[in-house]
Scaffold this active site. Structure first.
Site, PDB file in Angstrom:
ATOM      1  CB  SER A  31      -0.887   0.018   1.330  1.00 54.00           C
ATOM      2  OG  SER A  31       0.016  -0.096   2.508  1.00 54.00           O
ATOM      3  CG  ASN A 118      -4.100  -4.806  12.817  1.00 51.71           C
ATOM      4  OD1 ASN A 118      -3.582  -4.715  11.866  1.00 51.71           O
ATOM      5  ND2 ASN A 118      -4.464  -5.952  13.440  1.00 51.71           N
ATOM      6  CB  THR A 163     -40.740  25.637  -8.753  1.00 49.29           C
ATOM      7  OG1 THR A 163     -41.985  25.958  -9.529  1.00 49.29           O
ATOM      8  CG2 THR A 163     -40.627  26.365  -7.564  1.00 49.29           C
ATOM      9  CG  HIS A 164     -41.781  22.053 -11.848  1.00 48.63           C
ATOM     10  ND1 HIS A 164     -42.046  21.048 -11.007  1.00 48.63           N
ATOM     11  CD2 HIS A 164     -42.437  23.029 -10.687  1.00 48.63           C
ATOM     12  CE1 HIS A 164     -43.042  20.915  -9.964  1.00 48.63           C
ATOM     13  NE2 HIS A 164     -43.228  22.027  -9.802  1.00 48.63           N
ATOM     14  CB  SER A 285     -14.318  24.701 -29.230  1.00 51.31           C
ATOM     15  OG  SER A 285     -14.356  24.142 -30.045  1.00 51.31           O
ATOM     16  CE  LYS A 291     -19.539  25.853 -27.575  1.00 48.10           C
ATOM     17  NZ  LYS A 291     -19.686  24.518 -27.909  1.00 48.10           N
ATOM     18  CG  ASN A 293     -16.839  25.383 -24.234  1.00 45.08           C
ATOM     19  OD1 ASN A 293     -17.948  25.819 -24.637  1.00 45.08           O
ATOM     20  ND2 ASN A 293     -16.058  24.646 -25.071  1.00 45.08           N
ATOM     21  CD  GLU A 298     -19.106  22.085 -19.567  1.00 40.98           C
ATOM     22  OE1 GLU A 298     -19.092  21.092 -20.274  1.00 40.98           O
ATOM     23  OE2 GLU A 298     -18.363  23.016 -19.839  1.00 40.98           O
ATOM     24  CE1 TYR A 325      -6.344  -3.492   8.960  1.00 35.88           C
ATOM     25  CE2 TYR A 325      -5.342  -5.629   8.500  1.00 35.88           C
ATOM     26  CZ  TYR A 325      -5.826  -4.320   8.119  1.00 35.88           C
ATOM     27  OH  TYR A 325      -4.777  -3.913   6.990  1.00 35.88           O
ATOM     28  CD  GLN A 330      -2.729  -2.604   2.252  1.00 36.31           C
ATOM     29  OE1 GLN A 330      -2.153  -2.843   3.289  1.00 36.31           O
ATOM     30  NE2 GLN A 330      -2.450  -3.049   1.166  1.00 36.31           N
ATOM     31  CE  LYS A 333      -4.186   2.843   5.190  1.00 38.06           C
ATOM     32  NZ  LYS A 333      -5.060   1.833   5.113  1.00 38.06           N
TER      33      LYS A 333
HETATM   34  N1  ARG Z   1      -1.018  -1.428   5.507  1.00 35.33           N
HETATM   35  C1  ARG Z   1      -2.025  -1.842   6.526  1.00 35.33           C
HETATM   36  C2  ARG Z   1      -3.475  -0.956   6.270  1.00 35.33           C
HETATM   37  O1  ARG Z   1      -3.356  -0.150   5.675  1.00 35.33           O
HETATM   38  C3  ARG Z   1      -1.484  -1.694   7.827  1.00 35.33           C
HETATM   39  C4  ARG Z   1      -2.168  -2.817   8.801  1.00 35.33           C
HETATM   40  C5  ARG Z   1      -1.594  -3.991   8.491  1.00 35.33           C
HETATM   41  N2  ARG Z   1      -2.257  -4.906   9.528  1.00 35.33           N
HETATM   42  C6  ARG Z   1      -2.020  -6.084   9.348  1.00 35.33           C
HETATM   43  N3  ARG Z   1      -2.605  -7.003  10.320  1.00 35.33           N
HETATM   44  N4  ARG Z   1      -1.729  -7.077   8.071  1.00 35.33           N
HETATM   45  O2  ARG Z   1      -4.299  -1.629   6.628  1.00 35.33           O
END
Ligand code: ARG
Length: 467
Positions: A31, A118, A163-164, A285, A291, A293, A298, A325, A330, A333
């Site tokens: 990650s 964790n 309205t509408h 454009s 144009k 825009n 948008e 957990y 993971q 994020k």
């Molecule tokens: N990279 C992991 C996450 O974002 C960290 C926690 C990992 N924990 C584990 N028991 N493998 O969740």
């Protein structure tokens, strides 16, 4: 030194596994490409943890000092771009810990006492979202400030209220813009609520069950600006409702921005021609030279789809997870980071557009009378002056609208004879109230559109939202 790097890596696989992870395993497991955004939070939380370990006598003061100094070095390495992130070290936590081993040797191995990744990651992400909420509040406030300025300037600018998407009643542009100030005020309120609820510290929950070491959870919570430690270790490592709350309030805010964006797109079209986008927020454009825009509007509207998608995605990721957990978490994020970046950009773009737009006030006013927009004023007059029940007044007015339509005129183009042909009791006084200025001025009930109200609402909004 190299010996210590190995030790760090053995910390995860060394003792248990004979063979190395496959490349695919390494790739799906890692990650670091995204959770590196958590570096500052990870370091500050580790420093608080190390300090507490020393204060409770679990590790020595010297080790805690070495850890803290090493983490400071890592922080500056990351911020200067000198840090070498490694995929084989999975995530930000192991990357930092491994580098700490290189920098300070064996003491680095004591940092993870009474802690797990964790509770570590749950803490880091709470800290990150807390900062994101503060940033969101400032950016939303800036947009409110821009809207309030324009509302003040256009407190008496008459435009059609819809309205509408049909002409309904004349309103003031200032009143219309202040509606968004209220929406953003509630968005900010939701962010405050979310911040308050998330501000509890998971650290010390360890893997899931707590720890046998005599840690001081209150002290760590305080050091990190949390109100208190989370009460249940299993809850602490396994719930991500704070991320869901953040994404929910973000999605609602994005929907508000999207609606304003849609209005700006309409207002800037040739057909409406109510507003003109400044060059700084217009695009051309590649084929049509004429144009101009409103792409930024948008895109604000378009990006709302991905914000809503992020919320939906994380809800689905979490919905089937047994306690506690699971590595699925993971995946929490990316949606959070992406939504934060998207919203900051959208809020900045919207603030720029709102501040720079110009309005064709003549055109808006002319349009405000279209579609018999003062019909309600006529009906209200019949009720007030002739003591007619509102339902009857509605009926009489309907007849007059049909008559005006046939004659190809507005309501204020009807003669007194025309009016009296439908109801003999109507007097010439009514002719004075059928224009759009009077219609807007008369709506002075609390929260109504009258220019005088808008001026007061602007002053109040400045106090409520900008001070
Ligand atoms: N990279 C992991 C996450 O974002 C960290 C926690 C990992 N924990 C584990 N028991 N493998 O969740």
């Amino acid at each position: 030194m190299a010996k210590n790097v190995n030790k760090g890596r053995q910390g995860i696989r060394g003792g248990r596994f004979a063979a190395k992870a496959s490349d695919v395993m390494e790739e799906i497991n890692a990650s670091i490409d995204f959770d590196r955004h958590l570096y500052a939070q990870d370091i500050v939380a580790s420093q608080a943890h190390a300090r507490m370990l020393a204060e409770t006598g679990i590790i020595s003061e010297e080790d805690a000092d070495a850890i803290s100094g090493g983490l400071d070095t890592i922080l500056s390495e990351i911020e200067s771009g000198a840090f070498d992130f490694k995929q084989e070290l999975e995530d930000i936590h192991m990357n930092v810990e491994s580098r700490l081993g290189e920098l300070i040797g064996d003491a680095a191995g004591r940092l993870h006492t009474a802690r797990s990744r964790n509770d570590q990651v749950a803490t880091d992400l709470r800290l990150w979202v807390r900062d994101a909420l503060d940033g969101l509040d400032t950016a939303s406030k800036n947009l409110q400030a821009a809207l309030i300025e324009r509302a003040d300037e256009h407190s008496a600018t008459i435009m059609p209220g819809f309205t509408h998407l049909q002409s309904a009643q004349p309103v003031t542009l200032g009143h219309h813009l202040l509606a968004y100030v209220e929406m953003l005020g509630r968005d900010r309120g939701r962010a405050v609520d979310c911040r308050r609820r998330l501000n509890e510290c998971p650290l010390g929950a360890a893997a899931l069950a707590g720890t046998s070491f005599p840690i001081d959870r209150d002290g760590v919570a305080r050091a990190l600006g949390f109100d208190q430690p989370m009460a249940n270790s299993m809850d602490a490592v396994s719930d991500r409702d704070f991320a869901l709350e953040y994404l929910s309030l973000a999605a609602i805010l994005a929907v508000h921005l999207s609606r304003l964006a849609e209005e700006i797109v309409l207002w800037c079209s040739q057909q409406f021609s109510y507003a003109h986008m400044p060059d700084a927020f217009s695009t051309g454009s590649s084929i049509m030279p004429q144009k101009r825009n409103p792409d930024a509007a948008e895109l604000v509207r378009g990006k709302t789809g991905s914000v809503i998608g992020a919320l939906t995605g994380l809800l689905i990721t979490l919905k089937g997870l047994p306690m506690t957990y699971g590595k699925d978490m993971q995946e929490d994020k990316v949606p959070v980071f992406e939504v934060s970046a998207t919203l900051n950009l959208c809020l900045a773009a919207m603030t720029g557009m709102v501040g720079g737009m110009t309005f064709d006030t003549e055109r808006m006013k002319a349009d405000a009378g279209a579609g018999f927009a003062t019909a309600t004023d006529l009906a209200d007059w019949l009720v007030r002056e002739l003591d007619m029940p509102f339902r009857e007044a509605h009926h009489v007015t309907g007849k007059l609208v049909t008559m005006a339509e046939k004659k190809g005129t507005d309501l204020d183009g009807l003669s007194l004879d025309d009016l009296q042909s439908v109801d003999r009791r109507i007097t010439g006084d009514v002719l004075g109230i059928l224009n759009v200025d009077d219609a807007a001025n008369s709506r002075s009930s609390y929260g109504g559109t009258a220019p005088g109200n808008v001026k007061k609402a602007v002053a109040k909004a400045r106090k409520r939202f900008l001070s």
